[in-house]
Design an enzyme around this catalytic site. Structure first.
Site, PDB file in Angstrom:
ATOM      1  N   SER B  18      15.274  99.780 -15.248  1.00 59.95           N
ATOM      2  CA  SER B  18      15.388 100.736 -16.344  1.00 59.95           C
ATOM      3  C   SER B  18      15.036  99.989 -17.629  1.00 59.95           C
ATOM      4  CB  SER B  18      16.794 101.326 -16.349  1.00 59.95           C
ATOM      5  OG  SER B  18      16.881 102.415 -17.223  1.00 59.95           O
ATOM      6  N   HIS B  45      12.772 103.920 -14.510  1.00 54.15           N
ATOM      7  CA  HIS B  45      13.135 105.020 -15.403  1.00 54.15           C
ATOM      8  C   HIS B  45      12.194 104.987 -16.596  1.00 54.15           C
ATOM      9  CE1 HIS B  45      17.599 104.501 -14.019  1.00 54.15           C
ATOM     10  NE2 HIS B  45      16.838 105.077 -13.101  1.00 54.15           N
ATOM     11  N   ASP B 138      22.568 103.140 -12.269  1.00 58.63           N
ATOM     12  CA  ASP B 138      21.718 103.552 -11.153  1.00 58.63           C
ATOM     13  C   ASP B 138      21.353 102.335 -10.293  1.00 58.63           C
ATOM     14  OD1 ASP B 138      20.279 105.337  -9.622  1.00 58.63           O
ATOM     15  OD2 ASP B 138      18.515 105.342 -10.919  1.00 58.63           O
TER      16      ASP B 138
END
Lengths: 274, 192
Positions: B18, B45, B138
């Site tokens: 991310s 992401h 995540d």
């Protein structure tokens, strides 16, 4: 709880139950995603065991309709992928305009956000009066929502931005009236929409169309079922008709690929050439 | 024949990242040998508008083939796959790649958890999951499932991550096999 998990062979048992008791065949859905959806529902509804989950599905028709609603994906939005809608405006609608009557099929339309988007495009091109939009889905519950013509008001800012990015020149808010938490779309849009259940797995072609829109539906099917759907679309399209797929989908490896040519615009729109 | 496809692959590497992870990927990719045997899947992401730029950016950093996943793709060794923006990416047991436009998980689509979990079920011990920089949790839940299936879990050293939260969260919640910096991640992939 964390270790309770529905295994592959149990999914096979469930899918067998579902096809024999209710006539819905999910056996050719892509298994990784289907397995995840089934496990998600199993966890969400806090079943203590597979046996109880299975019993509930077998014996409770209302719960089965929840099962269908939850394991199929119903995430959609108005003017999703604005550049796709821009291509429809600029390259597809001018061709459709030459027809005396326009028939469009939205296959797997879910709650209908993309159907209403299409109705807006047609209205702006002054074609809606001679168009019929067939909106079909496997799932009767999402079609009930579509029939209300209402979408969450909270989404309208995003949809308005999408609309503008798609080449929309009007004030998007003129298409709906705010009604508490809902935006009720104008009846002049919904009167051209025909709503019906249709199962791409088991139902046949029911008309001939100039445009079929089926976006992010076939991604949930395995290869043989995708191919079957492509054949169904081919049978349901007029010569020189258009087929529109989702942004990561492709007709390229299907048995009907040779009959279609992709438009030169990077969008997933194909034209039937023979 | 389809059933046997997956056995032709000696393994699979899935990298999730991310905020701050793109820099790490850009450092790892040029270090990968073109003789790489395994497929590598990258789940990042990002904003939807950055979609095409990402594949181009990564393609410029390696001589290995880089491909943004399309529906129906089947894993080929020595290829780097990018999960497309706004879809979850799942692995089929036959080695096929599936896309799923369902609800966001951990506010993210693609979600790293989704890919780790389905890769774990499809590849078992042959899977290595790598978690990079990020400001989100995540990936950790997926890594637990990777461990349950006997796979290997690696985390970027949080001290070298521009957002330490994500790798640190994984280290705190999962028995990761190693904590590595970018050079060591590349060396690990080259050794597969």
């Amino acid at each position: 709880m964390e270790n309770t998990y529905i295994h592959d062979h149990e999914i096979d048992i469930l899918l067998n139950d579902v096809v024999s008791l209710y006539g819905y065949d999910f056996s050719e859905y892509a298994r990784a995603s289907l397995g995840r959806r089934i496990n998600r529902l199993f966890a969400l509804d806090k079943f203590p065991s597979f046996a109880e989950f299975r019993y509930k599905i077998r014996t409770d028709a209302d719960y089965f309709s929840r099962f269908v609603e939850e394991i199929t994906v119903n995430v959609t939005e108005m003017f999703r992928d604005p550049s796709f809608y821009k291509a429809l405006r600029e390259e597809v609608l001018p061709v459709l305009a030459t027809h005396p009557f326009i028939r469009i099929w939205h296959a797997g339309c879910s709650t209908g956000e993309e159907v209403f988007s299409m109705a807006i495009l047609l209205q702006e091109a002054n074609l809606l009066h001679k168009s019929l939009l067939y909106a079909t889905d496997i799932n009767p519950k999402v079609l009930e929502k579509l029939r209300t013509g209402m979408f969450p008001l909270s989404q309208m800012k995003q949809y308005s931005e999408n609309y503008i990015a798609s080449g929309g020149k009007e004030d998007f808010s003129k298409y709906y009236t705010a009604n508490y938490e809902r935006a009720r779309f104008d009846a002049s849009l919904s009167k051209s929409i025909i709503v019906s259940t249709h199962n791409l797995v088991s139902d046949r072609s029911f008309n001939e169309f100039q445009l079929i829109v089926c976006r992010n539906v076939l991604i949930y099917f395995d290869r043989p079922l995708k191919d079957k759907a492509f054949v169904l679309f081919d049978e349901s399209l007029e010569k020189l008709g258009f087929l529109a797929l989702g942004s990561k989908e492709n007709l390229k490896f299907s048995p009907v690929a040779h009959k279609f040519r992709q438009l030169d615009n990077k969008q997933k729109i194909w034209r039937k050439i023979e | 024949m389809e059933e046997n496809r997956i056995t032709h692959l000696t393994g699979l590497i899935v990298i999730g990242g991310s905020a701050g992870s793109l820099d790490v990927i850009l450092r790892v990719l040029p270090l990968l040998k073109t003789t790489m045997q395994v497929p590598v899947i990258i789940v990042l992401h990002r904003k939807i508008s950055e979609e095409n730029i990402l594949t181009e950016l990564l393609t410029a950093k390696t001589n290995l083939p880089v491909k943004e996943v399309e529906d129906g793709d089947v894993l080929v060794g020595g290829t780097i796959y990018i999960a497309p923006a706004d879809y979850h990416l799942l692995l089929e047991k036959q080695g096929g790649l599936s896309l799923d436009a369902s609800e966001k998980i951990n506010y993210s689509r693609p979600s790293i958890d989704v890919t780790f979990e389905s890769a774990a079920e499809a590849f078992g011990k042959k899977l290595t999951a790598i978690i990079l920089s990020g400001a989100n949790a995540d990936g950790s839940a997926g890594m637990k499932i990777v461990k349950q299936h006997g796979g290997i879990c690696l985390a970027q050293n949080p001290a070298t991550a521009s957002a330490a939260y994500m790798p640190q969260y994984a280290i705190n919640h999962v028995a990761v096999d190693s904590i590595l910096n970018a050079d060591e991640i590349a060396a690990y992939i080259n050794a597969q």
